[in-house]
Design a protein around this motif. Structure first.
Motif, PDB file in Angstrom:
ATOM      1  N   VAL A 176       0.550  -0.528   8.730  1.00 13.22           N
ATOM      2  CA  VAL A 176       0.732   0.245   9.962  1.00 13.22           C
ATOM      3  C   VAL A 176      -0.601   0.324  10.704  1.00 13.22           C
ATOM      4  CG1 VAL A 176       1.545   2.386  10.985  1.00 13.22           C
ATOM      5  CG2 VAL A 176       2.403   1.682   8.737  1.00 13.22           C
ATOM      6  N   GLU A 177      -0.618  -0.202  11.929  1.00 10.62           N
ATOM      7  CA  GLU A 177      -1.808  -0.121  12.773  1.00 10.62           C
ATOM      8  C   GLU A 177      -1.528   0.772  13.976  1.00 10.62           C
ATOM      9  OE1 GLU A 177      -4.738  -3.774  12.539  1.00 10.62           O
ATOM     10  OE2 GLU A 177      -2.837  -4.407  13.411  1.00 10.62           O
ATOM     11  N   ALA A 178      -2.580   1.394  14.494  1.00 12.50           N
ATOM     12  CA  ALA A 178      -2.472   2.122  15.755  1.00 12.50           C
ATOM     13  C   ALA A 178      -2.221   1.116  16.870  1.00 12.50           C
ATOM     14  CB  ALA A 178      -3.749   2.906  16.026  1.00 12.50           C
ATOM     15  N   GLU A 179      -1.334   1.458  17.778  1.00 14.68           N
ATOM     16  CA  GLU A 179      -0.974   0.568  18.888  1.00 14.68           C
ATOM     17  C   GLU A 179      -2.200   0.162  19.711  1.00 14.68           C
ATOM     18  OE1 GLU A 179       1.612   1.984  22.278  1.00 14.68           O
ATOM     19  OE2 GLU A 179       3.122   0.985  21.030  1.00 14.68           O
ATOM     20  N   LEU A 180      -3.190   1.041  19.781  1.00 14.10           N
ATOM     21  CA  LEU A 180      -4.400   0.740  20.560  1.00 14.10           C
ATOM     22  C   LEU A 180      -5.334  -0.235  19.845  1.00 14.10           C
ATOM     23  CD1 LEU A 180      -5.294   4.302  21.936  1.00 14.10           C
ATOM     24  CD2 LEU A 180      -4.364   2.361  23.227  1.00 14.10           C
ATOM     25  N   PHE A 181      -5.161  -0.400  18.524  1.00 19.54           N
ATOM     26  CA  PHE A 181      -6.036  -1.294  17.751  1.00 19.54           C
ATOM     27  C   PHE A 181      -5.212  -2.239  16.874  1.00 19.54           C
ATOM     28  CE2 PHE A 181      -9.008   1.871  19.083  1.00 19.54           C
ATOM     29  CZ  PHE A 181     -10.218   1.212  19.170  1.00 19.54           C
ATOM     30  N   PRO A 182      -4.493  -3.190  17.504  1.00 20.81           N
ATOM     31  CA  PRO A 182      -3.620  -4.099  16.757  1.00 20.81           C
ATOM     32  C   PRO A 182      -4.357  -5.345  16.261  1.00 20.81           C
ATOM     33  CG  PRO A 182      -3.313  -4.472  19.089  1.00 20.81           C
ATOM     34  CD  PRO A 182      -4.359  -3.388  18.964  1.00 20.81           C
ATOM     35  N   SER A 183      -5.534  -5.183  15.686  1.00 21.98           N
ATOM     36  CA  SER A 183      -6.381  -6.340  15.376  1.00 21.98           C
ATOM     37  C   SER A 183      -5.766  -7.268  14.326  1.00 21.98           C
ATOM     38  CB  SER A 183      -7.772  -5.883  14.928  1.00 21.98           C
ATOM     39  OG  SER A 183      -7.680  -4.972  13.853  1.00 21.98           O
ATOM     40  N   MET A 184      -5.296  -6.709  13.208  1.00 20.89           N
ATOM     41  CA  MET A 184      -4.689  -7.562  12.179  1.00 20.89           C
ATOM     42  C   MET A 184      -3.321  -8.060  12.635  1.00 20.89           C
ATOM     43  SD  MET A 184      -5.560  -8.782   9.140  1.00 20.89           S
ATOM     44  CE  MET A 184      -6.615  -7.649   8.237  1.00 20.89           C
ATOM     45  N   PHE A 185      -2.596  -7.252  13.375  1.00 16.27           N
ATOM     46  CA  PHE A 185      -1.320  -7.662  13.971  1.00 16.27           C
ATOM     47  C   PHE A 185      -1.537  -8.904  14.828  1.00 16.27           C
ATOM     48  CE2 PHE A 185       1.990  -7.587  17.199  1.00 16.27           C
ATOM     49  CZ  PHE A 185       3.123  -7.141  16.531  1.00 16.27           C
ATOM     50  N   ASN A 186      -2.559  -8.870  15.684  1.00 20.17           N
ATOM     51  CA  ASN A 186      -2.868 -10.027  16.538  1.00 20.17           C
ATOM     52  C   ASN A 186      -3.214 -11.254  15.708  1.00 20.17           C
ATOM     53  OD1 ASN A 186      -2.480  -8.828  19.049  1.00 20.17           O
ATOM     54  ND2 ASN A 186      -4.615  -8.212  19.275  1.00 20.17           N
ATOM     55  N   ARG A 187      -4.032 -11.048  14.679  1.00 16.01           N
ATOM     56  CA  ARG A 187      -4.490 -12.181  13.882  1.00 16.01           C
ATOM     57  C   ARG A 187      -3.347 -12.870  13.158  1.00 16.01           C
ATOM     58  NH1 ARG A 187      -9.861 -12.003  10.210  1.00 16.01           N
ATOM     59  NH2 ARG A 187     -10.694 -12.020  12.322  1.00 16.01           N
ATOM     60  N   LEU A 188      -2.451 -12.093  12.591  1.00 15.18           N
ATOM     61  CA  LEU A 188      -1.392 -12.690  11.764  1.00 15.18           C
ATOM     62  C   LEU A 188      -0.146 -13.064  12.548  1.00 15.18           C
ATOM     63  CD1 LEU A 188      -1.645 -10.619   8.465  1.00 15.18           C
ATOM     64  CD2 LEU A 188      -2.839 -12.699   9.141  1.00 15.18           C
ATOM     65  N   LYS A 189       0.069 -12.437  13.700  1.00 12.45           N
ATOM     66  CA  LYS A 189       1.251 -12.753  14.503  1.00 12.45           C
ATOM     67  C   LYS A 189       0.890 -13.602  15.717  1.00 12.45           C
ATOM     68  CE  LYS A 189       4.138  -9.094  12.812  1.00 12.45           C
ATOM     69  NZ  LYS A 189       5.489  -8.598  12.944  1.00 12.45           N
ATOM     70  N   HIS A 190      -0.381 -13.969  15.810  1.00  8.92           N
ATOM     71  CA  HIS A 190      -0.861 -14.862  16.882  1.00  8.92           C
ATOM     72  C   HIS A 190      -0.550 -14.298  18.267  1.00  8.92           C
ATOM     73  CE1 HIS A 190      -1.562 -17.597  13.587  1.00  8.92           C
ATOM     74  NE2 HIS A 190      -0.279 -17.544  13.259  1.00  8.92           N
ATOM     75  N   THR A 191      -0.761 -12.986  18.412  1.00  6.52           N
ATOM     76  CA  THR A 191      -0.591 -12.329  19.704  1.00  6.52           C
ATOM     77  C   THR A 191      -1.968 -11.989  20.267  1.00  6.52           C
ATOM     78  OG1 THR A 191      -0.321 -10.228  18.533  1.00  6.52           O
ATOM     79  CG2 THR A 191       1.685 -11.384  19.177  1.00  6.52           C
ATOM     80  N   GLU A 192      -2.001 -11.532  21.494  1.00  4.45           N
ATOM     81  CA  GLU A 192      -3.272 -11.178  22.128  1.00  4.45           C
ATOM     82  C   GLU A 192      -3.169  -9.801  22.790  1.00  4.45           C
ATOM     83  OE1 GLU A 192      -4.540 -14.278  24.747  1.00  4.45           O
ATOM     84  OE2 GLU A 192      -4.599 -15.809  23.167  1.00  4.45           O
TER      85      GLU A 192
END
Length: 414
Positions: free
Chosen positions: A213-229
């Motif tokens: 679970v990441e804070a919506e304002l800091f989706p750093s690992m979400f971006n890295r693993l889901k290839h989002t920006e």
């Protein structure tokens, strides 16, 4: 992302044996915090919810585990020279406390804007504090410079196998106390905690799902693993998981072993901090409430599952906590500010107050505004802050005011 079957961990920086070794190493030197079932939160979320109370550690956070596991593996030369870290949060306090207890000198580099209370708390655990730079990156760079210059051992807050192994002992305890857990929901910042927990979970003899679970304002690992920006930055309540650049080692483990990552917004974090205080009578910081926030934000994802989540820290500023609680009262309708247009004549405020009395609503404060208003000179705006039983009670008050001819508008929260 991972499946429910653990892949070969040969290439990963951490194994379940490392976590078991860490548990033996740190045994008796930390609080073995309870894992307790919450009937009320289970009824509220539709899942069977177990809470791991890591906010009951001496420094009020799980970070002590990885810090101690790392300190206990230093050789005599490294111990004598001392350790250094860059942190303004729980890692600083956990490292300072156990370093002092073991007789190891510790230096903590913090950005200059770090709140005084955090500086004082960390100093109180025996660390030497160095204030350097305006940002964490500045403090980190200075800490690495001092490491090279003085021969200190740098202790990373998350991107170190010894740290991850120590944090993973949380999962060993949770699964020993509640072996029926089939889903672990874990606050995720740099990734040290979830790396250790996932390593333990995927080594069990039955499937256990691991959700970060990441804070919506800091989706750093979400971006890295889901290839989002998605943009990364902002003023989040969950500063303990506000990490812009996740670890390299933790990313490897998370990619291999974690099933999914979800994002939670600030409103849900605030509500979760408030609920945990009201229902469980326990104080958590924003990051510590992230697991419950995920259960509330994604009920369909967890309904019917047996979920364990970690209340990973309880270090929240008391004034901030008060604001969170008051905002939650306002959102639930139990606290409100109503803006009422009156005529500037004797008895105007009395007549309004009489309606509040008739509806059984307690007036807390009254703000009269005659000058700074767009109304004519004989008009005025009155803001009345009041306390009601619930949202329906507030609705009845507003209806009564309007039925008497007053123009009323609630002052809404963000």
């Amino acid at each position: 992302m991972a499946t429910n079957v653990a892949p070969s961990s040969a290439a990963l920086p951490l194994t379940v044996d490392d976590v078991h070794a860490a548990a033996e190493r740190i045994a008796g030197a930390l609080v073995r915090t309870p894992t307790l079932y919450s009937k009320t939160l289970s009824d509220l979320t539709g899942a069977k919810v177990y809470l791991k109370f890591e906010n009951l550690q001496f420094t009020a956070a799980y970070k002590e585990r990885g810090a101690l596991n790392t300190l206990l593996q230093l050789d005599e030369e490294a111990r004598s020279k001392g350790v250094i870290a860059a942190s303004a949060g729980n890692h600083a306090q956990g490292l300072a406390y156990h370093a002092t207890r073991l007789g190891i000198p510790s230096t903590i580099v913090m950005p200059r804007p770090t709140p005084t209370v955090k500086v004082t708390q960390t100093e109180g655990h025996g660390a030497t504090i160095v204030l350097e730079g305006e940002t964490f990156d500045d403090a980190y760079a200075h800490a690495r410079m001092l490491e090279a210059e003085k021969g200190y051992t740098f202790v990373h807050p998350f991107d170190d196998a010894r740290i991850m192994a120590g944090q993973g002992t949380v999962a060993l305890e949770m699964l020993a106390d509640a072996p029926e857990i089939d889903t672990l929901v874990v606050p995720l910042g740099g990734g040290g905690l979830i790396s250790g927990i996932a390593t333990v979970a995927k080594a069990q003899d039955h499937p256990i799902e691991v959700i970060g679970v990441e804070a919506e304002l800091f989706p750093s690992m979400f971006n890295r693993l889901k290839h989002t920006e998605l943009p990364c930055g902002g003023d989040t309540l969950a500063e303990g998981i506000a990490v812009k650049e996740p670890g390299k080692l933790t990313s490897q483990v998370i990619k291999a072993l974690v099933d999914d990552i979800v994002l939670v917004n600030e409103r849900m974090l605030e509500e979760s901090v408030s609920l945990l205080l009201q229902i469980e009578k326990t104080v958590v910081e924003g990051a510590g409430a992230a697991g419950l926030a995920a259960l509330l934000a994604y009920p369909e994802k967890f309904k019917g599952k047996t979920v364990g989540t970690v209340l990973c820290g309880g270090n929240i500023d008391t004034r901030l906590l008060a604001n969170v609680l008051l905002r939650d009262l306002a959102r639930s309708g139990r606290l409100a500010r109503l803006r009422i247009r009156l005529q500037d004549r004797p008895g105007a405020l009395f007549n309004v107050a009489k309606i509040f009395h008739e509806q059984g609503v307690n007036i807390i404060e009254v703000y009269h505004q005659r000058v700074f208003t767009s109304l004519p000179a004989k008009g005025l705006i009155t803001d009345i802050e009041c306390e009601t039983r619930d949202a329906k009670h507030l609705d009845r008050l507003i209806a009564a005011l309007r039925n008497t001819g007053y123009s009323v508008s609630p002052v809404e929260l963000a």
